[in-house]
Design an enzyme around this catalytic site. Structure first.
Site, PDB file in Angstrom:
ATOM      1  N   GLU A 150       0.816  -1.207   0.000  1.00  0.00           N
ATOM      2  CA  GLU A 150       0.000   0.000   0.000  1.00  0.00           C
ATOM      3  C   GLU A 150       0.862   1.275   0.000  1.00  0.00           C
ATOM      4  O   GLU A 150       0.598   2.208  -0.733  1.00  0.00           O
ATOM      5  CB  GLU A 150      -0.889  -0.045   1.251  1.00  0.00           C
ATOM      6  CG  GLU A 150      -2.016   0.940   1.276  1.00  0.00           C
ATOM      7  CD  GLU A 150      -3.107   0.622   0.262  1.00  0.00           C
ATOM      8  OE1 GLU A 150      -3.063  -0.480  -0.318  1.00  0.00           O
ATOM      9  OE2 GLU A 150      -3.967   1.489   0.055  1.00  0.00           O
ATOM     10  N   ASP A 151       1.892   1.286   0.805  1.00  0.00           N
ATOM     11  CA  ASP A 151       2.630   2.533   1.048  1.00  0.00           C
ATOM     12  C   ASP A 151       4.052   2.561   0.505  1.00  0.00           C
ATOM     13  O   ASP A 151       4.706   3.594   0.545  1.00  0.00           O
ATOM     14  CB  ASP A 151       2.674   2.843   2.551  1.00  0.00           C
ATOM     15  CG  ASP A 151       1.284   3.034   3.122  1.00  0.00           C
ATOM     16  OD1 ASP A 151       0.438   3.579   2.400  1.00  0.00           O
ATOM     17  OD2 ASP A 151       1.055   2.631   4.268  1.00  0.00           O
TER      18      ASP A 151
END
Ligand code: MN
Length: 504
Positions: free
Chosen positions: A74-75
């Site tokens: 996600e990051d």
């Protein structure tokens, strides 16, 4: 705990594949390098805390590694393939599941919370995905004060409505309690203050010293009657749990704000201990509960009684075995760990919970013979299939249900093979009564199209449109069928009564 201490502790509790955990740790550190959180701490510290919470739950190396990597897709732009190649398919599967769950948003539509919780569990497919997500949320809640105020309320509400109940359902009371108590002051600030006052008034004279004195005399009486005790402890009821109880029952007295726990070696000893306690202290009528013979729906077991300790003070006494205690506090986490690692729990899995755990208690626990039936089935299923899919759990939560969305994200809970007509009536009878057409995932679709999990359904209405008796050939829900029958029969009756113009 410093970053260094966290890493040391995680590696110490890393389970059977320490190397996997160590590699995941290095990888996460590298990928999150330079990223910071709102608290200005390095992002890496968040994933360390998440992994540490998983260690505390007695998770396997696979789950702990996934905890360390849970934000890399996600990051940090890491791909599924990359994780799969470096850490294996299971770790990649869990990380992907956690990333998907992160995209679900809670809309605060109260009537659909239950459905959303179910959908959440269905989406996660694997109990380990939920564990990582719960650990992630727990650390986010512990640091909620650093998050911008505009986001805080939404996160706290979501925690109270979705995450805490899931932890409760999974029997992980320890996490359930902490999540509730962290979210409570943000969601209901006024009620929070009142509850604190209430608890103070209830706890009144019962300070720790009194409780210790009471525990000492209990231990003495039990020893005199030769009832063995593994250990004793206090437990303070969570504030949110107190609040729910007072608002639910409008009660002036809550007896279990403070409770003492007595852990005995066997079920037999539990009943003997209860007898000894009742012989020495007068129990309050109606407060004796046998959750051993009649476990709570979530599987909780134990004997509860409330006794007068003298000078009109009451204390709740909970008596249980170590297995019941572990099930009650860690629920499925305790069993998931057992399932994944076979015998690991014997050596180290639960050591951290209490230095007082006896070897025999752990062995018995590993047999899982007194586990709630659905957990036993889950453990069995996973052992035989060797697959992480929690079909048995699904059976419990979602026997034959699907979850579809309204265009603005509300979840509608429907039986399998339900159609847009069922969907429309589930949203509102007025919408059902005026269906003109339906779009499923943006495409115009026939009204008898069977809906699938996750479909987004938009019902087009017209004031002049009316239910059609033919819909009864495919409508699945009782509410839709009843309404269609009612509306179409009325129409028929009206047609019969009406003068037949043509006949004249
Ligand atoms: Mn996270």
């Amino acid at each position: 705990m410093s970053e260094k201490e966290l890493i040391q502790n995680i590696l110490r509790m890393a389970g059977e594949d320490r190397n996997l955990v160590e590699r995941a740790c290095d990888f996460a550190q590298q990928k999150h390098a330079g990223q910071t959180r709102f608290s200005s701490e390095p992002y890496f510290v968040h994933v360390l805390h998440t992994a540490y919470i998983l260690c505390e739950l007695g998770s396997s190396s696979t789950t702990i590694a996934a905890g360390l990597l849970h934000d890399t897709m996600e990051d940090a732009g890491v791909t599924y393939k990359e994780i799969e190649e470096l850490f294996g398919g299971e770790v990649a599967f869990i990380v992907e599941g956690v990333s998907k769950l992160g995209k679900l948003r809670y809309h605060g539509a109260d009537r659909h919370n239950e459905s959303l919780r179910k959908f959440f569990v269905a989406m996660s497919q694997d109990i380990r995905v939920l564990m990582v997500k719960l650990a992630d949320r727990l650390h986010n809640m512990r640091t909620l004060a650093f998050i911008p105020e505009t986001k805080r309320l939404r996160i706290a509400r979501e925690t109270l409505e979705i995450y805490a109940p899931i932890a409760y359902r999974l029997g992980i009371r320890k996490i359930n309690r902490e999540l509730e108590d962290l979210a409570f002051p943000f969601v209901y600030p006024e009620e929070y203050k009142k509850t604190i006052e209430f608890v103070k008034s209830q706890a009144g004279g019962k300070d720790q010293e009194d409780l210790e004195k009471f525990l000492r005399s209990i231990k003495k009486e039990l020893a005199l009657s030769k009832v063995p005790v593994v250990r004793t402890e206090y437990r303070v009821k969570g504030l949110y749990s107190v609040f729910k109880k007072i608002s639910r029952r409008d009660k002036q007295n809550i007896y279990d704000v403070l409770a003492v726990r007595i852990i005995t070696p066997s079920t037999d000893d539990c009943y003997r201990a209860l007898g000894v306690i009742h012989a020495s202290w007068r129990p309050l009528p109606g407060r004796i509960k046998d959750f051993i013979a009649f476990p709570k729906p979530n599987g909780y077991q134990g004997l509860h009684t409330t006794v007068l300790t003298g000078s009109e003070q009451t204390v709740e006494v909970q008596i249980k075995t170590e297995e019941m205690y572990l099930d009650g506090e860690y629920g499925i986490a305790a069993h998931a760990s057992y399932k994944e690692t076979g015998g690991r729990a014997k050596g180290q899995g639960f050591k951290w919970i209490s230095g007082l755990l006896s070897g025999s208690a752990m062995r018995n626990h590993s047999d899982a013979k007194d586990a709630p039936k659905w957990i036993k089935e889950l453990v069995e299923y996973q052992k035989t299939k060797g697959s992480p899919m929690t079909d048995e759990l699904h059976g419990d939560f979602f026997s034959h249900r699907i979850f579809a969305f309204t265009p603005n994200g509300d979840v509608i809970d429907l039986p399998i093979n339900a159609t847009p007509v069922d969907f429309a009536y589930a949203v509102h009878s007025e919408i059902g009564d005026h269906i003109h057409g339906a779009k499923v995932n943006g495409k115009m679709s026939a009204l008898d199209t069977p809906l699938a999990n996750g479909d987004i359904v938009e019902i087009l209405t017209r004031a002049k449109s009316k239910p059609n008796a033919r819909w009864l050939n495919f409508a699945k829900t009782a509410s839709a069928r009843k309404r269609i029958r009612m509306k179409t029969e009325k129409k028929e009756a009206a047609d019969k009564k009406a003068p037949r113009k043509k006949a004249r």
